[in-house]
Design an enzyme around this catalytic site. Sequence first.
Site, mmCIF file in Angstrom:
data_model
loop_
_atom_site.group_PDB
_atom_site.id
_atom_site.type_symbol
_atom_site.label_atom_id
_atom_site.label_comp_id
_atom_site.label_asym_id
_atom_site.label_seq_id
_atom_site.Cartn_x
_atom_site.Cartn_y
_atom_site.Cartn_z
ATOM 1 C CG HIS A 88 31.527 31.795 48.406
ATOM 2 N ND1 HIS A 88 32.189 30.681 47.944
ATOM 3 C CD2 HIS A 88 31.968 32.830 47.645
ATOM 4 C CE1 HIS A 88 32.963 31.018 46.926
ATOM 5 N NE2 HIS A 88 32.847 32.326 46.726
ATOM 6 C CG ASP A 167 31.298 26.813 38.102
ATOM 7 O OD1 ASP A 167 31.365 27.928 37.553
ATOM 8 O OD2 ASP A 167 32.073 26.456 39.005
ATOM 9 N NE ARG A 174 34.028 32.869 34.171
ATOM 10 C CZ ARG A 174 33.794 32.854 35.487
ATOM 11 N NH1 ARG A 174 33.243 31.801 36.061
ATOM 12 N NH2 ARG A 174 34.108 33.887 36.224
ATOM 13 C CB SER A 189 30.941 30.793 38.644
ATOM 14 O OG SER A 189 31.906 29.997 39.242
ATOM 15 C CE LYS A 193 31.621 27.258 42.147
ATOM 16 N NZ LYS A 193 32.912 27.664 41.636
HETATM 17 N N1 URA Z 1 35.085 31.788 42.367
HETATM 18 C C1 URA Z 1 34.224 30.985 41.701
HETATM 19 O O1 URA Z 1 33.798 29.953 42.200
HETATM 20 N N2 URA Z 1 33.848 31.334 40.461
HETATM 21 C C2 URA Z 1 34.281 32.474 39.867
HETATM 22 O O2 URA Z 1 33.878 32.743 38.765
HETATM 23 C C3 URA Z 1 35.170 33.294 40.570
HETATM 24 C C4 URA Z 1 35.565 32.933 41.835
#
Ligand code: URA
Length: 447
Positions: A88, A167, A174, A189, A193
């Site tokens: 990621h 999320d 947010r 978050s 995922k």
């Molecule tokens: N990327 C994400 O998936 N979530 C966040 O809160 C910030 C960046």
Amino acid sequence: MTARPSLNPIDLILKKRDGGNLTRTEIAGFVDGVTSGDIPDYQAAAFLMASYLNGMNGEEMVGLTHCMLHSGSVLDLSDIPGRKVDKHSTGGVGDKMSIILAPIVASCGVPVPMISGRGLGHTGGTLDKLESIPGFSTQMSIASYRQQLAEIGVVMIGQTDDIAPADKKLYALRDVTATVEFIPFIAASILSKKLAEGIDALVLDVKFGSGAFMQSETQARKLAQTLTDLGEQFGKRTVALLTDMNQPLGFAIGNWPEIAESIDCLHGKGPEDVMEVTLALSAEMIVAGGKASSLEEGLRMAEASISSGRAWAKFEELVARQGGQLESIQDPAVRTKGQAMQDIHAQQSGTISHIDARIVGRAAVSLGAGRVKKEDVVDPRAGIILSVSAGSEVQVGDVIAQLVASTSDRFEQAASLLSTAFEIGSEREIGTSRIKDRYSDGKWLNP
Ligand code: URA
């Protein structure tokens, strides 16, 4: 899902407003309420702001991650042999690493299940890049996702509705309540995922600098450390590299332009900075996948997968399997025929001392390569091709970049923005590695 005793959202908001800490049951009540729609947006937004202002402790963050992860399906890929590893990135300008490293790592025998996002703001997204390959589909059922991973060792798709739905709702709130830049929310978050994908290990590329989500190095270090420690608490091997995103990565910015540059990389002809970060991340993934016992060995395996053509063959297999037209990647120049182009010239002679990644990213968005709002449609061919990098000598009038797009409608605005990204002086800012540090097992390599 078992029924939980109902909690009054006002009590949760009060507790956070007054600096208290929530129990796991209270966090579960909040996440369930947001996911089901029982907690309305105005109360969820008040909760988010109260938490942002008064903070969350480690236990609350673990609880939030756990509840967000279990708000939807958590995939179990344990019947597919091998340690499944994903990467990621916190996002950057010209960050095309996933497209290059997924086939490299898969061709070294490590299964790569990758669920990616779209670009928003000045940073691009892997899904938009892949979809710029004509025919390439990033939507598939979970059954097909598993089958493809088992059969070819790599799959790259977009988030499905049943992966961490909490999320999706919370991120959207947010985004409009100025509560994005809060490390416990970001960590929960991202990890909710990634942990739902069925991985055994995760390699993180946490970026700092003008083109990054976290501009300050100190904050990016904090995020890398939080994400890594949290991943380990969930039983997943997690390692982070801290990388510099002050200048664009490589020469191509935009969806199809970045695919074309990724193709060069897979043929062993990629820009040095892109290859440095890609190979380092690939080596981490190969080690985390148990196919190499040291990073040096992982690096040699990644390099050999490119020089032998195995990484390229895996990329062709991935593209063909997900419906992409092979001719477009075999001869990328064909897809750029007939597009509009405009050169950007140096305003003075000297040495390029800096190229501001954020401005380049914004100029690419203004060309149509990215989105200002979630609903915007991207022009897959739009982007910027830089002809120079920091340290290049230029004479006034030299071409330093080229704008490309399906039409020239947006060139004027993009050109005036892009021309402010280049600093030309007499100082060189070259020769430094993009990789600033590595965090694993609770320690930084260069504290
Ligand atoms: N990327 C994400 O998936 N979530 C966040 O809160 C910030 C960046």
